[in-house]
Design an enzyme around this catalytic site. Structure first.
Site, PDB file in Angstrom:
ATOM      1  N   GLN A  70      -4.709   4.154  -6.958  1.00 15.83           N
ATOM      2  CA  GLN A  70      -5.890   4.595  -6.161  1.00 15.83           C
ATOM      3  C   GLN A  70      -6.033   5.986  -6.344  1.00 15.83           C
ATOM      4  O   GLN A  70      -5.101   6.819  -5.917  1.00 15.83           O
ATOM      5  CB  GLN A  70      -5.569   4.073  -4.564  1.00 15.83           C
ATOM      6  CG  GLN A  70      -6.654   4.449  -3.579  1.00 15.83           C
ATOM      7  CD  GLN A  70      -6.205   4.353  -2.118  1.00 15.83           C
ATOM      8  OE1 GLN A  70      -5.175   4.480  -1.730  1.00 15.83           O
ATOM      9  NE2 GLN A  70      -7.116   4.267  -1.375  1.00 15.83           N
ATOM     10  N   TYR A 126      38.170  21.009 -14.916  1.00 15.01           N
ATOM     11  CA  TYR A 126      36.833  21.408 -15.464  1.00 15.01           C
ATOM     12  C   TYR A 126      36.992  22.716 -16.190  1.00 15.01           C
ATOM     13  O   TYR A 126      37.608  23.776 -15.458  1.00 15.01           O
ATOM     14  CB  TYR A 126      36.018  21.740 -14.311  1.00 15.01           C
ATOM     15  CG  TYR A 126      34.564  21.900 -14.820  1.00 15.01           C
ATOM     16  CD1 TYR A 126      33.792  21.123 -15.720  1.00 15.01           C
ATOM     17  CD2 TYR A 126      33.610  22.675 -14.062  1.00 15.01           C
ATOM     18  CE1 TYR A 126      32.539  21.365 -16.251  1.00 15.01           C
ATOM     19  CE2 TYR A 126      32.386  22.885 -14.543  1.00 15.01           C
ATOM     20  CZ  TYR A 126      31.698  22.320 -15.495  1.00 15.01           C
ATOM     21  OH  TYR A 126      30.750  22.731 -16.228  1.00 15.01           O
ATOM     22  N   LYS A 131       5.392  10.418  -0.099  1.00 19.69           N
ATOM     23  CA  LYS A 131       5.964   9.826   1.242  1.00 19.69           C
ATOM     24  C   LYS A 131       6.843   8.663   0.513  1.00 19.69           C
ATOM     25  O   LYS A 131       8.028   8.310   0.966  1.00 19.69           O
ATOM     26  CB  LYS A 131       5.054   9.554   2.470  1.00 19.69           C
ATOM     27  CG  LYS A 131       5.527   8.822   3.322  1.00 19.69           C
ATOM     28  CD  LYS A 131       4.827   8.679   4.629  1.00 19.69           C
ATOM     29  CE  LYS A 131       3.856   7.475   4.531  1.00 19.69           C
ATOM     30  NZ  LYS A 131       2.985   7.585   5.953  1.00 19.69           N
ATOM     31  N   GLU A 161      -7.971   1.940  15.788  1.00 19.36           N
ATOM     32  CA  GLU A 161      -7.012   3.070  15.134  1.00 19.36           C
ATOM     33  C   GLU A 161      -6.860   4.119  16.431  1.00 19.36           C
ATOM     34  O   GLU A 161      -7.697   4.333  17.130  1.00 19.36           O
ATOM     35  CB  GLU A 161      -7.614   3.554  14.004  1.00 19.36           C
ATOM     36  CG  GLU A 161      -7.499   2.766  12.825  1.00 19.36           C
ATOM     37  CD  GLU A 161      -6.069   2.078  12.694  1.00 19.36           C
ATOM     38  OE1 GLU A 161      -4.980   2.903  12.675  1.00 19.36           O
ATOM     39  OE2 GLU A 161      -5.690   0.886  12.577  1.00 19.36           O
ATOM     40  N   GLY A 174      -2.139   1.662  15.260  1.00 21.71           N
ATOM     41  CA  GLY A 174      -3.308   0.828  15.784  1.00 21.71           C
ATOM     42  C   GLY A 174      -3.083   0.167  16.901  1.00 21.71           C
ATOM     43  O   GLY A 174      -1.876  -0.580  17.084  1.00 21.71           O
ATOM     44  N   ARG A 177       1.468  14.113   6.672  1.00 21.25           N
ATOM     45  CA  ARG A 177       2.522  14.421   7.799  1.00 21.25           C
ATOM     46  C   ARG A 177       3.725  14.602   7.626  1.00 21.25           C
ATOM     47  O   ARG A 177       4.706  15.209   8.643  1.00 21.25           O
ATOM     48  CB  ARG A 177       2.142  12.979   8.858  1.00 21.25           C
ATOM     49  CG  ARG A 177       0.867  13.165   9.699  1.00 21.25           C
ATOM     50  CD  ARG A 177       0.640  11.871  10.359  1.00 21.25           C
ATOM     51  NE  ARG A 177       0.212  10.801   9.460  1.00 21.25           N
ATOM     52  CZ  ARG A 177      -0.008   9.615  10.049  1.00 21.25           C
ATOM     53  NH1 ARG A 177      -0.004   9.180  11.085  1.00 21.25           N
ATOM     54  NH2 ARG A 177      -0.546   8.518   9.241  1.00 21.25           N
ATOM     55  N   LEU A 180       0.638  -1.077   0.044  1.00 19.57           N
ATOM     56  CA  LEU A 180       0.013  -0.011   0.056  1.00 19.57           C
ATOM     57  C   LEU A 180       0.859   1.172   0.064  1.00 19.57           C
ATOM     58  O   LEU A 180       1.734   1.255   0.983  1.00 19.57           O
ATOM     59  CB  LEU A 180      -0.767   0.137   1.170  1.00 19.57           C
ATOM     60  CG  LEU A 180      -1.873  -1.163   1.440  1.00 19.57           C
ATOM     61  CD1 LEU A 180      -2.445  -1.174   2.705  1.00 19.57           C
ATOM     62  CD2 LEU A 180      -2.412  -1.659   0.103  1.00 19.57           C
ATOM     63  N   ALA A 181       0.886   2.087  -0.878  1.00 25.81           N
ATOM     64  CA  ALA A 181       1.651   3.127  -1.262  1.00 25.81           C
ATOM     65  C   ALA A 181       1.027   4.303  -1.957  1.00 25.81           C
ATOM     66  O   ALA A 181       1.686   5.137  -2.432  1.00 25.81           O
ATOM     67  CB  ALA A 181       2.965   2.728  -2.275  1.00 25.81           C
ATOM     68  N   ALA A 182      -0.143   4.505  -1.591  1.00 27.80           N
ATOM     69  CA  ALA A 182      -1.045   5.627  -2.368  1.00 27.80           C
ATOM     70  C   ALA A 182      -1.516   6.667  -1.380  1.00 27.80           C
ATOM     71  O   ALA A 182      -2.222   7.644  -1.727  1.00 27.80           O
ATOM     72  CB  ALA A 182      -2.083   4.972  -2.951  1.00 27.80           C
TER      73      ALA A 182
HETATM   74  C1  UD1 Z   1      -1.648   1.924   9.558  1.00 25.88           C
HETATM   75  C2  UD1 Z   1      -2.630   1.108  10.078  1.00 25.88           C
HETATM   76  C3  UD1 Z   1      -2.290   1.039  11.615  1.00 25.88           C
HETATM   77  C4  UD1 Z   1      -1.325   0.711  11.768  1.00 25.88           C
HETATM   78  C5  UD1 Z   1       0.042   1.290  10.928  1.00 25.88           C
HETATM   79  C6  UD1 Z   1       1.272   0.691  11.136  1.00 25.88           C
HETATM   80  C7  UD1 Z   1      -4.872   1.258   9.106  1.00 25.88           C
HETATM   81  C8  UD1 Z   1      -6.344   2.015   9.134  1.00 25.88           C
HETATM   82  N1  UD1 Z   1      -4.188   1.642  10.130  1.00 25.88           N
HETATM   83  O1  UD1 Z   1      -1.956   3.373  10.159  1.00 25.88           O
HETATM   84  O2  UD1 Z   1      -2.963   0.303  12.378  1.00 25.88           O
HETATM   85  O3  UD1 Z   1      -0.582   0.445  13.215  1.00 25.88           O
HETATM   86  O4  UD1 Z   1      -0.500   1.571   9.641  1.00 25.88           O
HETATM   87  O5  UD1 Z   1       2.285   1.271  10.271  1.00 25.88           O
HETATM   88  O6  UD1 Z   1      -4.489   0.405   7.904  1.00 25.88           O
HETATM   89  N2  UD1 Z   1      -2.157   3.954   2.035  1.00 25.88           N
HETATM   90  C9  UD1 Z   1      -2.790   4.014   0.751  1.00 25.88           C
HETATM   91  N3  UD1 Z   1      -4.158   4.444   0.387  1.00 25.88           N
HETATM   92  C10 UD1 Z   1      -4.664   5.130   1.170  1.00 25.88           C
HETATM   93  C11 UD1 Z   1      -4.093   5.105   2.780  1.00 25.88           C
HETATM   94  C12 UD1 Z   1      -2.906   4.750   3.019  1.00 25.88           C
HETATM   95  O7  UD1 Z   1      -2.220   3.452  -0.112  1.00 25.88           O
HETATM   96  O8  UD1 Z   1      -5.841   5.524   1.039  1.00 25.88           O
HETATM   97  C13 UD1 Z   1      -1.043   3.349   2.255  1.00 25.88           C
HETATM   98  C14 UD1 Z   1       0.024   4.645   2.628  1.00 25.88           C
HETATM   99  O9  UD1 Z   1       0.902   4.990   1.415  1.00 25.88           O
HETATM  100  C15 UD1 Z   1       0.940   3.976   3.476  1.00 25.88           C
HETATM  101  C16 UD1 Z   1       0.241   2.766   4.225  1.00 25.88           C
HETATM  102  O10 UD1 Z   1      -0.925   2.837   3.438  1.00 25.88           O
HETATM  103  O11 UD1 Z   1       2.333   3.265   3.051  1.00 25.88           O
HETATM  104  C17 UD1 Z   1      -0.347   2.949   5.692  1.00 25.88           C
HETATM  105  O12 UD1 Z   1      -1.257   4.219   5.591  1.00 25.88           O
HETATM  106  P1  UD1 Z   1      -0.797   5.435   6.699  1.00 25.88           P
HETATM  107  O13 UD1 Z   1      -1.792   6.531   6.352  1.00 25.88           O
HETATM  108  O14 UD1 Z   1       0.631   5.695   7.103  1.00 25.88           O
HETATM  109  O15 UD1 Z   1      -1.478   4.447   8.178  1.00 25.88           O
HETATM  110  P2  UD1 Z   1      -1.353   4.619   9.542  1.00 25.88           P
HETATM  111  O16 UD1 Z   1      -1.898   5.719  10.040  1.00 25.88           O
HETATM  112  O17 UD1 Z   1       0.170   4.458   9.986  1.00 25.88           O
HETATM  113 CA    CA Z   2       1.918   4.724   8.402  1.00 30.25          CA
END
Ligand code: UD1
Ligand code: CA
Length: 470
Positions: free
Chosen positions: A83, A386, A32, A164, A149, A25, A18-20
Site C-alpha cells: 500500500q 577473546y 510499527k 471510530e 472503534g 503514535r 493489515l500492516a502498512a
Molecule cells: C482500527 C479500527 C478500530 C479498531 C482498532 C482495533 C479502522 C478504521 N479502525 O483502529 O475500529 O478498534 O483498529 O485495534 O479500521 N493499516 C494499514 N494501512 C493504513 C492504515 C492502517 O495497513 O492505511 C494497518 C496498520 O498497520 C495496523 C492496522 O491497519 O496494523 C490498524 O490500523 P491502526 O491505524 O492501528 O487503526 P486503529 O486506529 O487502531
Molecule cells: Ca491499532
C-alpha cells in the site's frame, strides 16, 4: 461443527493482515508492525497465530519501505502486497483484494495485535459458519475503551455500526464495547461494499469499518463474537500499549507457572518470565528476575533475587535440576548448568557449560568454557576468551580447583584433578593432577616495616634546626 468440517472451511479461507500503517503514535524510526516483541516482530506473532489455522492463503499489506524485509523474513509464510500511501484500513484491504478478488471468505486482521490466539480466531470462524453470517467480527467489553472503534447496537442489542474514536460523540465515547479489528467476510459482502468507501470522516481515512454499516443496510447478517476483556485484542498503537501487552504476557506466564507447573514465584509483580521459558516443579524464583528467550529450567532450581538470563533462538539456556543461580548473576545464550551446579553473585556466563556440582560463586566471567564436574571456580576467575579478533575455548576438566583471581587465557586445557594457584595468569595447558602457578613469587623482607617506621619518626635535619631556633 465437526473438526473435519472446520478444517475444510478453513482451507477456503484467505487471510489479509493489515500492516502498512505509519504507526505515528509509536514515535519511532522503526515501522510499527516490525517492532520487536518477545523474540519476534508484532506481525510475526499474528502470522504464527494465523498459520496454525492452515488457511488457503495469507496476504499481508505492507508499506513500500517494509516490503523487502517482510519478504525476506516471512516470505515462506505469506504473500506481500504494497500500500504505497497509508490512506486507511479500507484502502489497505483494496490493495489485497486486487491480487485476491475471488476467494470464498476473507479473514481480515490488524498487524498490531500480537496477543491474539489461534483458538479465538477459530471461535470467530465457528460463529461465522454456524450463523451463516455475511460478516462476523470480534468485539470486547473493556474498562477503558481508549481509541478503539465503538460498537453501536440498537435498543434490542443488534449490531448497527462501528464509530471510530475520532468521529464519536461524547456519548458514544462512553460505550465500553469496542471493535477488535478482526473480521470474517463472505466474498459477496466485501465485494459489494469495499469500493463504496470514502474518506469523509475526522481522520480523512478510508475506514474498513464503514463496510459494516453498508452490509447491514443491504440486509446482511452480522454476528459478533464478544470477549469479556481487552487482553487478546490489545492493539499496540503507542509505547504504553506495548508495555501493557508485555505486562499481560508476563502476568499470564507467572500465573501458569504457579498454578499449573508448581513453581514458586515470590513476587510475581517483579518477575519477568518470557512465555518461551519452561520451569520444572518445586523451583523457586525470587524477586527481580528477568528471563528472556528459550530457557529450560529443571526441578528444584533456586533462582534469584536479581538474576538476568537472556537466551537466543540459536543459543538456548539449560539449567538442570537442583541448580542455584544468584543473587546478581547474568547468564547469556548457550549457558548450560548441569545438575546441582551453583552460580553466585556477579558471575556472568556465556556459551559455557558448568558440570554437575560445580560452583562459580563470586565475581567471575566464564565465556566459551567447558567446565567438568565438581569443579570450584574461585572468586574473581576470568576466562580470557577473546583476543580482539577471535574467540577461544577454555576446557576445565573434572574436580579442578581454580583458586581466586585466576586469569585463564584461552585456548586452554586444564587437566582433571589439577589445581590453579590463586592470582595466577595461566597461558599454557595444565596436565592432570598438577599445580598450575603463574604469578611472581612473594618475597618477605624481614624487619622492613620496623625500619621504615623508625625512619619516619626520626626528625629530619631541617626540622632539628627549626626546633633549635624556637
Ligand atoms: C482500527 C479500527 C478500530 C479498531 C482498532 C482495533 C479502522 C478504521 N479502525 O483502529 O475500529 O478498534 O483498529 O485495534 O479500521 N493499516 C494499514 N494501512 C493504513 C492504515 C492502517 O495497513 O492505511 C494497518 C496498520 O498497520 C495496523 C492496522 O491497519 O496494523 C490498524 O490500523 P491502526 O491505524 O492501528 O487503526 P486503529 O486506529 O487502531
Ligand atoms: Ca491499532
Amino acid at each position: 461443527m465437526t473438526e473435519n468440517k472446520t478444517q475444510d472451511s478453513l482451507s477456503r479461507l484467505c487471510v489479509i493482515i493489515l500492516a502498512a500503517g505509519q504507526g505515528k503514535r509509536m514515535k519511532s524510526s522503526e515501522s510499527k508492525v516490525f517492532f520487536p516483541f518477545l523474540g519476534k516482530s508484532l506481525i510475526g506473532h499474528i502470522l504464527d497465530a494465523v498459520n496454525s489455522l492452515s488457511p488457503h492463503r495469507i496476504i499481508a499489506v505492507v508499506s513500500p519501505l517494509d516490503l523487502e524485509r517482510a519478504q525476506k523474513t516471512y516470505g515462506s509464510l505469506a504473500e506481500f502486497v504494497v500500500q504505497s500511501e497509508a490512506k486507511g484500513t479500507g484502502d489497505a484491504v483494496q490493495k489485497a483484494w486486487e491480487i485476491a478478488p475471488s476467494e470464498d471468505c476473507y479473514m481480515i486482521l490488524c498487524g498490531d495485535t500480537p496477543l491474539i490466539q489461534d483458538k479465538t480466531l477459530l471461535s470467530l470462524f465457528e460463529v461465522f459458519d454456524k450463523t451463516h453470517s455475511d460478516v462476523a467480527l470480534i468485539s470486547a467489553r473493556v474498562e477503558q475503551a481508549k481509541m478503539y472503534g465503538r460498537i453501536i447496537r440498537d435498543s434490542t442489542g443488534n449490531f448497527q455500526e462501528i464509530v471510530e474514536f475520532k468521529d464519536a460523540t461524547p456519548e458514544e465515547k462512553l460505550i465500553q464495547e469496542v471493535n477488535a479489528g478482526m473480521y470474517l467476510f463472505k466474498h459477496k459482502a466485501l465485494e459489494s461494499t469495499l469500493y463504496c468507501l470514502n474518506n469523509k470522516n475526522a481522520a480523512k481515512e478510508i475506514y474498513l469499518t464503514d463496510t459494516l454499516k453498508d452490509i447491514r443496510q443491504q440486509g446482511g447478517i452480522i454476528s459478533l463474537y464478544t470477549l469479556d476483556n481487552e487482553e487478546e485484542i490489545l492493539g499496540i498503537n503507542n509505547r504504553k500499549d506495548l508495555s501493557t501487552a508485555l505486562s499481560i504476557v508476563y502476568r499470564r506466564k507467572n500465573e501458569h507457572l504457579m498454578l499449573e507447573d508448581g513453581v514458586t514465584i515470590i513476587d510475581p509483580d517483579n518477575t519477568f518470565i518470557d512465555p518461551r521459558v519452561e520451569i520444572g516443579s518445586d523451583s523457586i524464583i525470587k524477586p527481580f528476575c528477568y528471563l528472556e528467550g528459550p530457557i529450560t529450567i529443571g526441578t528444584n532450581v533456586d533462582i534469584g533475587p536479581y538474576v538476568c538470563m537472556r537466551a537466543g533462538e540459536k543459543d538456548p539456556i539449560i539449567i538442570e535440576a537442583g541448580c542455584r543461580v544468584g543473587p546478581f548473576s547474568s547468564l547469556r545464550g548457550g549457558t548450560h548448568l548441569k545438575e546441582n551446579a551453583h552460580v553466585g553473585t556477579y558471575v556472568e556466563m556465556k556459551k559455557s557449560t558448568l558440570g554437575k556440582k560445580s560452583k562459580a560463586m563470586h565475581l567471575s566471567y566464564l565465556g566459551d568454557a567447558e567446565i567438568g564436574h565438581e569443579v570450584n571456580i574461585g572468586a574473581g576467575t576470568i576466562t580470557c576468551n577473546y583476543d580482539g579478533e577471535q574467540k577461544y575455548k577454555t576446557t576445565i576438566e573434572d574436580r579442578v580447583f581454580v583458586g581466586s583471581d585466576a586469569i585463564l587465557v584461552a585456548p586452554l586445557n586444564i587437566g582433571h584433578d589439577s589445581y590453579i594457584a590463586a592470582g595466577s595468569t595461566i597461558t599454557q595447558d595444565v596436565p592432570d593432577h598438577s599445580l598450575g602457578l603463574g604469578r611472581s613469587r612473594q618475597i618477605n623482607k624481614t624487619g622492613w616495616r620496623k625500619r621504615s617506621i623508625q625512619k619516619t619518626e626520626e626528625p629530619s635535619l631541617s626540622q632539628k634546626k627549626e626546633e633549635n631556633h624556637e
